[in-house]
Motif scaffolding. Sequence first.
Motif, PDB file in Angstrom:
ATOM      1  N   ARG A  73       0.828  -1.211   0.000  1.00  0.00           N
ATOM      2  CA  ARG A  73       0.000   0.000   0.000  1.00  0.00           C
ATOM      3  C   ARG A  73       0.868   1.268   0.000  1.00  0.00           C
ATOM      4  O   ARG A  73       0.488   2.279  -0.588  1.00  0.00           O
ATOM      5  CB  ARG A  73      -0.933   0.003   1.213  1.00  0.00           C
ATOM      6  N   GLN A  76       1.508   2.687  -3.220  1.00  0.00           N
ATOM      7  CA  GLN A  76       0.301   3.124  -3.933  1.00  0.00           C
ATOM      8  C   GLN A  76      -0.203   2.062  -4.901  1.00  0.00           C
ATOM      9  O   GLN A  76      -0.758   2.380  -5.966  1.00  0.00           O
ATOM     10  CB  GLN A  76       0.546   4.440  -4.673  1.00  0.00           C
ATOM     11  N   TRP A  78      -2.966  -0.709  -5.267  1.00  0.00           N
ATOM     12  CA  TRP A  78      -4.230  -1.063  -4.624  1.00  0.00           C
ATOM     13  C   TRP A  78      -4.769  -2.385  -5.138  1.00  0.00           C
ATOM     14  O   TRP A  78      -5.974  -2.606  -5.198  1.00  0.00           O
ATOM     15  CB  TRP A  78      -5.238   0.075  -4.798  1.00  0.00           C
ATOM     16  N   GLY A 100      -5.230  -2.247   5.222  1.00  0.00           N
ATOM     17  CA  GLY A 100      -5.407  -2.250   3.776  1.00  0.00           C
ATOM     18  C   GLY A 100      -5.668  -3.583   3.128  1.00  0.00           C
ATOM     19  O   GLY A 100      -5.767  -3.658   1.898  1.00  0.00           O
ATOM     20  N   ASP A 102      -8.006  -6.603   1.826  1.00  0.00           N
ATOM     21  CA  ASP A 102      -9.373  -6.560   1.310  1.00  0.00           C
ATOM     22  C   ASP A 102     -10.265  -7.623   1.929  1.00  0.00           C
ATOM     23  O   ASP A 102     -11.483  -7.457   1.976  1.00  0.00           O
ATOM     24  CB  ASP A 102      -9.354  -6.746  -0.206  1.00  0.00           C
ATOM     25  N   PRO A 131     -10.859   0.968  -5.039  1.00  0.00           N
ATOM     26  CA  PRO A 131     -10.410   2.133  -4.269  1.00  0.00           C
ATOM     27  C   PRO A 131     -11.153   2.339  -2.963  1.00  0.00           C
ATOM     28  O   PRO A 131     -10.760   3.204  -2.178  1.00  0.00           O
ATOM     29  CB  PRO A 131     -10.681   3.296  -5.239  1.00  0.00           C
ATOM     30  N   ARG A 133     -11.276   0.698  -0.215  1.00  0.00           N
ATOM     31  CA  ARG A 133     -10.449   0.436   0.960  1.00  0.00           C
ATOM     32  C   ARG A 133      -9.538   1.613   1.271  1.00  0.00           C
ATOM     33  O   ARG A 133      -9.236   1.871   2.440  1.00  0.00           O
ATOM     34  CB  ARG A 133      -9.656  -0.854   0.716  1.00  0.00           C
ATOM     35  N   SER A 134      -9.098   2.335   0.251  1.00  0.00           N
ATOM     36  CA  SER A 134      -8.153   3.435   0.467  1.00  0.00           C
ATOM     37  C   SER A 134      -8.840   4.775   0.689  1.00  0.00           C
ATOM     38  O   SER A 134      -8.163   5.763   0.977  1.00  0.00           O
ATOM     39  CB  SER A 134      -7.206   3.554  -0.729  1.00  0.00           C
TER      40      SER A 134
END
Length: 239
Positions: A73, A76, A78, A100, A102, A131, A133-134
């Motif tokens: 993560r 960056q 994902w 982070g 899933d 996206p 999750r972020s």
Amino acid sequence: MDTTTRPKILIVDDDEAITVALAALLGRSGFDVRVAEDGRAGLVEVERDVPDLVVCDVLMPHIDGREFVRRVRARQLWLPIILLTQVGESWERSAALDEGADDYLNKPFDPHELISRVRAVLRRTAQGAAPLRSAERLRAHDLTIDRTSRRVWRGDQELLLTPKAYVLLEYLILHPQEVHSRDRLLSALWGFDFASSSRAVDHRVAELRRVLGDNATDPRFIETAQSLGYRFLAPVVTG
């Protein structure tokens, strides 16, 4: 993900018996499978060729599963990650999800349940849900969740939820259109692995419906899947 090719799955686990069996099963199920023997090797594989999904053990030498998630993560990336956790270590599961991951699956696990989880996460990715999750803020209809402050609104009105109800709502909204059994929700959010405690989920769902003004017979947000569990119905977007 290119739907004309076999989805690429990376298995990261130091237990050769598990990786051999899983690679064979995933291969027969239509996936292109690679294996890394620990978290450090897994990061090398991700750098070499980013997979469509990673199945990663938590307890490994060199770099464990949680650190693997953090480093992926931090770059960056994902790509979806499913962690394999130890039964009873609920703090591991909640921490990994916060950092982070899933989804997760308890060890020992049913390999066919893992296949189901892989396909569900890949469907979310294909639908553009990766996206979520972020994201710091999530919206569904007029419902807004601020994940940083753990606050919830419908329109301009802030809603007051108990901590457990908030955690349940956040989990459901991060996994829209998926049916979650009561046992799974208990294990993921409360750390209980016993069906006899499943009423705790029903009580929290009832609380959510009451606060959200959601009608169980004609729901906008949380649907009861008869004899199965619960599903978050509303489309979810970030921002």
